[in-house]
Design a protein around this motif. Sequence first.
Motif, PDB file in Angstrom:
ATOM      1  N   ARG A 103       0.847  -1.193   0.000  1.00 44.62           N
ATOM      2  CA  ARG A 103       0.000   0.000   0.000  1.00 44.62           C
ATOM      3  C   ARG A 103       0.882   1.243   0.000  1.00 44.62           C
ATOM      4  O   ARG A 103       1.985   1.241   0.563  1.00 44.62           O
ATOM      5  CB  ARG A 103      -0.898   0.028   1.238  1.00 44.62           C
ATOM      6  N   ALA A 104       0.393   2.315  -0.602  1.00 45.78           N
ATOM      7  CA  ALA A 104       1.085   3.601  -0.514  1.00 45.78           C
ATOM      8  C   ALA A 104       1.104   4.062   0.934  1.00 45.78           C
ATOM      9  O   ALA A 104       0.180   3.776   1.712  1.00 45.78           O
ATOM     10  CB  ALA A 104       0.395   4.632  -1.396  1.00 45.78           C
ATOM     11  N   TRP A 105       2.174   4.771   1.308  1.00 48.41           N
ATOM     12  CA  TRP A 105       2.275   5.245   2.694  1.00 48.41           C
ATOM     13  C   TRP A 105       1.091   6.138   3.030  1.00 48.41           C
ATOM     14  O   TRP A 105       0.643   6.964   2.219  1.00 48.41           O
ATOM     15  CB  TRP A 105       3.574   6.030   2.888  1.00 48.41           C
ATOM     16  N   SER A 106       0.537   5.984   4.224  1.00 45.88           N
ATOM     17  CA  SER A 106      -0.545   6.833   4.712  1.00 45.88           C
ATOM     18  C   SER A 106      -0.462   6.898   6.228  1.00 45.88           C
ATOM     19  O   SER A 106       0.137   6.025   6.876  1.00 45.88           O
ATOM     20  CB  SER A 106      -1.913   6.294   4.284  1.00 45.88           C
ATOM     21  N   ASP A 165       8.528   4.572   0.511  1.00 37.98           N
ATOM     22  CA  ASP A 165       7.221   5.227   0.668  1.00 37.98           C
ATOM     23  C   ASP A 165       6.071   4.226   0.529  1.00 37.98           C
ATOM     24  O   ASP A 165       4.941   4.594   0.213  1.00 37.98           O
ATOM     25  CB  ASP A 165       7.059   6.348  -0.365  1.00 37.98           C
ATOM     26  N   LYS A 166       6.376   2.944   0.799  1.00 31.46           N
ATOM     27  CA  LYS A 166       5.359   1.900   0.710  1.00 31.46           C
ATOM     28  C   LYS A 166       5.190   1.210   2.058  1.00 31.46           C
ATOM     29  O   LYS A 166       6.107   1.175   2.885  1.00 31.46           O
ATOM     30  CB  LYS A 166       5.744   0.852  -0.344  1.00 31.46           C
ATOM     31  N   LEU A 167       4.007   0.660   2.264  1.00 36.27           N
ATOM     32  CA  LEU A 167       3.717  -0.154   3.447  1.00 36.27           C
ATOM     33  C   LEU A 167       3.472  -1.576   2.971  1.00 36.27           C
ATOM     34  O   LEU A 167       2.653  -1.816   2.077  1.00 36.27           O
ATOM     35  CB  LEU A 167       2.485   0.396   4.184  1.00 36.27           C
ATOM     36  N   ILE A 168       4.189  -2.520   3.585  1.00 38.18           N
ATOM     37  CA  ILE A 168       4.156  -3.907   3.145  1.00 38.18           C
ATOM     38  C   ILE A 168       3.471  -4.766   4.207  1.00 38.18           C
ATOM     39  O   ILE A 168       3.842  -4.722   5.387  1.00 38.18           O
ATOM     40  CB  ILE A 168       5.575  -4.449   2.890  1.00 38.18           C
ATOM     41  N   PHE A 169       2.497  -5.562   3.778  1.00 39.30           N
ATOM     42  CA  PHE A 169       1.791  -6.463   4.686  1.00 39.30           C
ATOM     43  C   PHE A 169       1.780  -7.860   4.060  1.00 39.30           C
ATOM     44  O   PHE A 169       1.204  -8.069   2.980  1.00 39.30           O
ATOM     45  CB  PHE A 169       0.357  -6.001   4.927  1.00 39.30           C
TER      46      PHE A 169
END
Length: 297
Positions: free
Chosen positions: A23-26, A44-48
Amino acid sequence: MSRKVFKWVSDLIKTKPDQTTTRAWSMIGSSVIELYHCGHRQNDKLIFTAQDKFQLRSKLKSEFGIDPFFTTQLPDDRLDIARHHDNEKLARLPPSHGHILINSPNGILQLNKQQIQLQSEHILSAGLMCLSSGINQIDHESIVVVENLPIMQLCSAFTLPPLCQNALWIYRGDYKSGAKMNACYDLLKRFGNDKNIIVFSDMDPKGLEIALTIPHANYWLGPETAAWTDCLKSRHASHSGFDIQTSAMKYLMKISDTACLSKPINDLILQLRTEHSSYRQEHMYVHNIALSLFPIT
């Protein structure tokens, strides 16, 4: 935790639950990682990962007793939230969301096949605050919708047309008193189709706009025709009150041009435009102005 976080997590874990999601960073995503220690940031990414999603699902199920995989959002009502969580304020709706204020000039409410005594000789009362959803039958022939809260306690003090004397009076509602406009409108939509719906409002553009937009409204209650000029020209009339209601006046003129309104209402709209004046319900009471019913259409 917030309602937005719960929904964000619910959407995340339902997106390819057996695969890694980027997901894009938020701010919300970052707060999820910080709060639940699942997932990580990469540039600048979020990884799950699939394991992160499984753990997030398990942690929210443990915290709320609600499976976010099958429930996208938390309950709206505080009592429903309280069944699952220590913070009932996560609910979307305020505590008074379904409340209405009701009264009757004769002091008797005829609701749910019951006659409920209201008025007391010893305590002046604006009526009964109750849940709109708790009313499943109204035995009053008429319902009077009141614009201003102080008038509710005075409903028995006016000299009223017969149709209003034994009516159910309901406060239109606001954002401060606890009586809610949406709850009032919900009641009118449920029961107004076979009732006389009467709107008692200020004699000004906004008051008439309210009368024309109340669900199922049949009549406007206001000063007798012979008193209009005296009221609007009196020293108690408000020109500044009229001046701040230009949008309401534009609405009235537009509706008036469609020729769907009764002659008395059309005449009043034109007189308001001419006099540029507003006469409030409170002045109708203290100056003992005689009231009449006017059909809206």
